[in-house]
Motif scaffolding. Structure first.
Motif, PDB file in Angstrom:
ATOM      1  N   ARG A 203       0.809  -1.215   0.000  1.00  0.00           N
ATOM      2  CA  ARG A 203       0.000   0.000   0.000  1.00  0.00           C
ATOM      3  C   ARG A 203       0.844   1.269   0.000  1.00  0.00           C
ATOM      4  O   ARG A 203       0.513   2.253  -0.668  1.00  0.00           O
ATOM      5  CB  ARG A 203      -0.919   0.015   1.227  1.00  0.00           C
ATOM      6  CG  ARG A 203      -2.113  -0.901   1.124  1.00  0.00           C
ATOM      7  CD  ARG A 203      -2.959  -0.817   2.376  1.00  0.00           C
ATOM      8  NE  ARG A 203      -4.230  -1.529   2.206  1.00  0.00           N
ATOM      9  CZ  ARG A 203      -5.127  -1.691   3.167  1.00  0.00           C
ATOM     10  NH1 ARG A 203      -4.896  -1.190   4.381  1.00  0.00           N
ATOM     11  NH2 ARG A 203      -6.242  -2.343   2.927  1.00  0.00           N
ATOM     12  N   VAL A 204       1.929   1.257   0.739  1.00  0.00           N
ATOM     13  CA  VAL A 204       2.679   2.491   0.975  1.00  0.00           C
ATOM     14  C   VAL A 204       3.807   2.695  -0.032  1.00  0.00           C
ATOM     15  O   VAL A 204       3.984   3.797  -0.564  1.00  0.00           O
ATOM     16  CB  VAL A 204       3.250   2.503   2.412  1.00  0.00           C
ATOM     17  CG1 VAL A 204       3.994   3.811   2.678  1.00  0.00           C
ATOM     18  CG2 VAL A 204       2.133   2.310   3.428  1.00  0.00           C
ATOM     19  N   PHE A 205       4.571   1.650  -0.307  1.00  0.00           N
ATOM     20  CA  PHE A 205       5.816   1.826  -1.047  1.00  0.00           C
ATOM     21  C   PHE A 205       5.829   1.197  -2.441  1.00  0.00           C
ATOM     22  O   PHE A 205       6.706   1.503  -3.246  1.00  0.00           O
ATOM     23  CB  PHE A 205       6.984   1.248  -0.238  1.00  0.00           C
ATOM     24  CG  PHE A 205       7.107   1.816   1.148  1.00  0.00           C
ATOM     25  CD1 PHE A 205       7.394   3.150   1.339  1.00  0.00           C
ATOM     26  CD2 PHE A 205       6.910   1.014   2.271  1.00  0.00           C
ATOM     27  CE1 PHE A 205       7.510   3.687   2.617  1.00  0.00           C
ATOM     28  CE2 PHE A 205       7.020   1.533   3.556  1.00  0.00           C
ATOM     29  CZ  PHE A 205       7.313   2.873   3.733  1.00  0.00           C
ATOM     30  N   SER A 321       5.260   8.955   4.669  1.00  0.00           N
ATOM     31  CA  SER A 321       5.078   8.675   6.097  1.00  0.00           C
ATOM     32  C   SER A 321       3.623   8.796   6.507  1.00  0.00           C
ATOM     33  O   SER A 321       3.125   7.997   7.306  1.00  0.00           O
ATOM     34  CB  SER A 321       5.956   9.607   6.941  1.00  0.00           C
ATOM     35  OG  SER A 321       5.506  10.948   6.847  1.00  0.00           O
ATOM     36  N   GLN A 322       2.902   9.775   5.955  1.00  0.00           N
ATOM     37  CA  GLN A 322       1.482   9.903   6.302  1.00  0.00           C
ATOM     38  C   GLN A 322       0.689   8.721   5.760  1.00  0.00           C
ATOM     39  O   GLN A 322      -0.233   8.214   6.435  1.00  0.00           O
ATOM     40  CB  GLN A 322       0.914  11.220   5.764  1.00  0.00           C
ATOM     41  CG  GLN A 322      -0.580  11.400   5.970  1.00  0.00           C
ATOM     42  CD  GLN A 322      -0.988  11.591   7.434  1.00  0.00           C
ATOM     43  OE1 GLN A 322      -0.259  11.226   8.351  1.00  0.00           O
ATOM     44  NE2 GLN A 322      -2.163  12.153   7.651  1.00  0.00           N
ATOM     45  N   THR A 323       1.021   8.265   4.567  1.00  0.00           N
ATOM     46  CA  THR A 323       0.350   7.082   4.031  1.00  0.00           C
ATOM     47  C   THR A 323       0.644   5.866   4.897  1.00  0.00           C
ATOM     48  O   THR A 323      -0.235   5.027   5.141  1.00  0.00           O
ATOM     49  CB  THR A 323       0.795   6.828   2.583  1.00  0.00           C
ATOM     50  OG1 THR A 323       0.541   8.013   1.805  1.00  0.00           O
ATOM     51  CG2 THR A 323       0.029   5.673   1.962  1.00  0.00           C
ATOM     52  N   LEU A 324       1.874   5.769   5.395  1.00  0.00           N
ATOM     53  CA  LEU A 324       2.224   4.670   6.300  1.00  0.00           C
ATOM     54  C   LEU A 324       1.437   4.782   7.602  1.00  0.00           C
ATOM     55  O   LEU A 324       0.910   3.784   8.107  1.00  0.00           O
ATOM     56  CB  LEU A 324       3.723   4.680   6.584  1.00  0.00           C
ATOM     57  CG  LEU A 324       4.199   3.641   7.608  1.00  0.00           C
ATOM     58  CD1 LEU A 324       3.931   2.222   7.125  1.00  0.00           C
ATOM     59  CD2 LEU A 324       5.679   3.826   7.923  1.00  0.00           C
ATOM     60  N   TYR A 325       1.350   5.987   8.158  1.00  0.00           N
ATOM     61  CA  TYR A 325       0.594   6.192   9.395  1.00  0.00           C
ATOM     62  C   TYR A 325      -0.843   5.700   9.238  1.00  0.00           C
ATOM     63  O   TYR A 325      -1.364   4.957  10.084  1.00  0.00           O
ATOM     64  CB  TYR A 325       0.568   7.678   9.751  1.00  0.00           C
ATOM     65  CG  TYR A 325       1.661   8.159  10.677  1.00  0.00           C
ATOM     66  CD1 TYR A 325       1.398   8.379  12.021  1.00  0.00           C
ATOM     67  CD2 TYR A 325       2.937   8.434  10.209  1.00  0.00           C
ATOM     68  CE1 TYR A 325       2.377   8.864  12.889  1.00  0.00           C
ATOM     69  CE2 TYR A 325       3.924   8.915  11.051  1.00  0.00           C
ATOM     70  CZ  TYR A 325       3.649   9.127  12.390  1.00  0.00           C
ATOM     71  OH  TYR A 325       4.611   9.593  13.236  1.00  0.00           O
TER      72      TYR A 325
END
Length: 392
Positions: A203-205, A321-325
């Protein structure tokens, strides 16, 4: 032998002030002020003190035009500046410094951005000890030592002129946002399931699609915006507590959605993490630690010597980082990001050359601990019961 000045160079007049009793006894203010000239060249990454004659020589020489070294009268200054790397030559004896300078030229850095990046990197910093030494460990101590900060929310007009907006009933997404809080308490006894680990990376990377313009020009689609659609960010993982994944160092291949094992550190993994996050022990037990390491040469391929090139790279770290959060929060995990990292050691551990690819920030995720041993900022009590938060 031909010489020229290095590609990017700034000279800083710096003053160092120290107490001196003899100055006080002589009728002065008791302070001795020493002034020095420091040369800041980003291909070196270290400050070089220069004297007046060396400073003038650097100002006289061109960064683009080669001249015969024999034409310079001050041979002592030439030899020292060649040794330091502030001058470069076509002599094989100076090949290493010349290669560093040519690498910087070929990466198309904006001069100010290159200098900022090179001289804000840390090595061996202990932020926790620094906070103890300065007496600013807690919010109360910061207020006592630093005084009052700027107001928490700026107001440009009188309250009577404000136009109130309606408060909309929260949705499930609002609830997710409310639970998004930096995690400083991880539970290393509980492993992250393999599929959940893979899902978060995807999802994030991960690359979600691609646009192939030609054999050597490909744009990836990811779930975050990127300057010029170039997506220069590479992710290097320190995996500690994940089912089915051997603890160690990895490079995440975004296009293939795969892990590339790397050589491990010469110390226990948790100790390595501590050193990399500048002794911020509250992140040391994170199940997965992610180094965000942009390839500057990819972004600067388009934005050559561009004043905004470095800025859009840094913005991408925030987007990721916000997408990871949010992804971690939705999965019931905690997440964090920190810029307080020892970049030099990270570059050495992962084999990165900071001219082409450097350490920007560290983020990570994992199961949140059951007890808040280190304070977390959760004023709405969406993660922790407010009354259970420890006192500062």
């Amino acid at each position: 032998m031909r010489i020229r000045r290095c590609a990017v160079l700034f000279l800083e007049p710096r003053e160092q002030t120290e107490f001196d009793l003899t100055v006080l006894l002589g009728g002065g203010d008791g302070l001795r002020r020493d002034r020095r000239w420091l040369a800041l060249a980003p291909h070196l990454g270290t400050e070089v003190e220069v004297d007046a004659s060396e400073r003038e020589l650097l100002g006289d020489l061109s960064p683009g035009q080669w001249i015969d070294a024999a034409s310079i009268d001050n041979r002592t200054a030439v030899e020292r500046l060649l040794t330091e790397g502030l001058l470069v030559s076509d002599d094989p004896a100076h090949a290493v410094m010349r290669a560093r300078d040519e690498a910087l030229r070929g990466t198309y850095w904006h001069p100010l951005a290159a200098t900022l990046h090179a001289f804000t990197r840390w090595s061996g910093v202990n932020t926790v000890q620094n906070s103890k030494d300065s007496g600013t460990e807690t919010a109360v101590q910061m207020r006592q030592v630093l005084g009052a900060p700027p107001v928490e929310a700026a107001r440009r007009a009188d309250a009577s002129t404000l136009k109130p907006l309606p408060r909309i009933a929260p949705t499930a997404f609002d609830d997710l946002l409310a639970r998004r809080a930096t995690c400083r308490n991880f539970d290393p006894s509980r492993k992250v399931p393999y599929e959940l680990f893979a899902q978060l990376l995807q999802r994030v990377f991960a690359a979600q699609a691609e646009v192939r313009v030609s054999d050597d020009l490909v744009f990836l689609k990811k779930n975050v915006p990127s300057g010029g659609g170039l997506h220069p960010m590479e992710c290097y993982l320190i995996v500690q507590h994940v089912e089915g994944v051997e603890p160690g160092l990895y490079h995440y291949q975004a296009h293939e959605h795969a892990l590339e094992p790397l050589a491990g550190p010469d110390k226990p993994l948790r100790e390595f993490v501590m050193d990399m996050v500048a002794q911020q022990h509250w992140f040391a037990d994170a199940h997965v630690v992610v180094l965000l390491a942009p390839r500057f040469d990819r972004t600067f391929w388009k934005y050559r010597h561009h004043a905004k090139g470095y800025r859009v790279v840094a913005l991408e770290g925030g987007h990721l980082s916000q997408t990871l959060y949010l992804s971690a929060t939705e999965a019931g995990l905690g997440a964090f990001i920190t810029g307080a990292i020892n970049e030099v050691e990270l570059e050495q551990a992962f084999g990165l050359d900071p001219i082409h690819q450097g350490a920007l920030a560290i983020c990570g995720f994992g199961w949140r601990g059951q007890v808040m041993e280190t304070a977390e900022l959760d004023p709405a009590g969406a993660v922790w019961v407010a009354a259970a938060a420890p006192e500062n």
